[in-house]
Design an enzyme around this catalytic site. Sequence first.
Site: not given
Length: 242
Positions: A97, A162
């Site tokens: 992430h 993302e």
Amino acid sequence: MPKLIIANWKSNHTLESAQEWVEQMVDLLQEEQVVSNPEVAVAPPLPFLLSLREQLEGLGIKLATQDISTFEAGSYTGEVGAHNLLGLGVQYVLVGHSERRQLFGETHQEVALKAVKAVQAGIKPVICVDKPYFADQLEQLRQEFVEAGLEVASSDLLIAYEPIEAIGSGQGAALEQVRALMQEISTKLSKAKILYGGSVTAANVAEYLAVCDGVLVGGASLQAASFAEIIKQAAQEQSQSE
Ligand code: PGA
């Protein structure tokens, strides 16, 4: 194919508020019975995993974690390895992430190693990427899989696009931008499932799901009501596209 919706709670909630979230979800999803289409997973902070497990599974919601160690079992204080998750019902783990990369300095190699560890433990890694580095990241991934002697079909891979500027900003990426990156990723990994993450809400989830295989939801997953709404919108989008 059911779309996949993963809630990433990050470091939010207390045990009490997490349990309330699940209680509320039970009420909110009553008429849906068990969630199966879309497929839904929640990645809570690790300490809550066991106490939420039974109720989440009862709702058909799968368990995910937000990270995993690159290490095997051993003297690595503070680390949680894939082997530590065995038997807990964890099906997905987020790796790489952007918050892990930015705040904790994770490298492509570490992220790739985490993905390898997850696959070896039978947990599906959700490999987070952003445009500036996705090609290097995928190359590193390929190398680590080869080195580990793992044959991973691209159909078993989950990639989450993302864009950093979209995360937590309230401003999701433009659909065109998402579509373009999906295409680029699928030229390299033709059968991978590709998710989008970054300011996904009930208002925009249907649009994103129309162009990708699922979504990662941060802020809008923290309240049961808004997450239930996302699930309902996704179910509707799915029934319309079938
Ligand atoms: P956001 O977070 O939905 O709050 O933008 C997404 C993520 O970080 O995965």
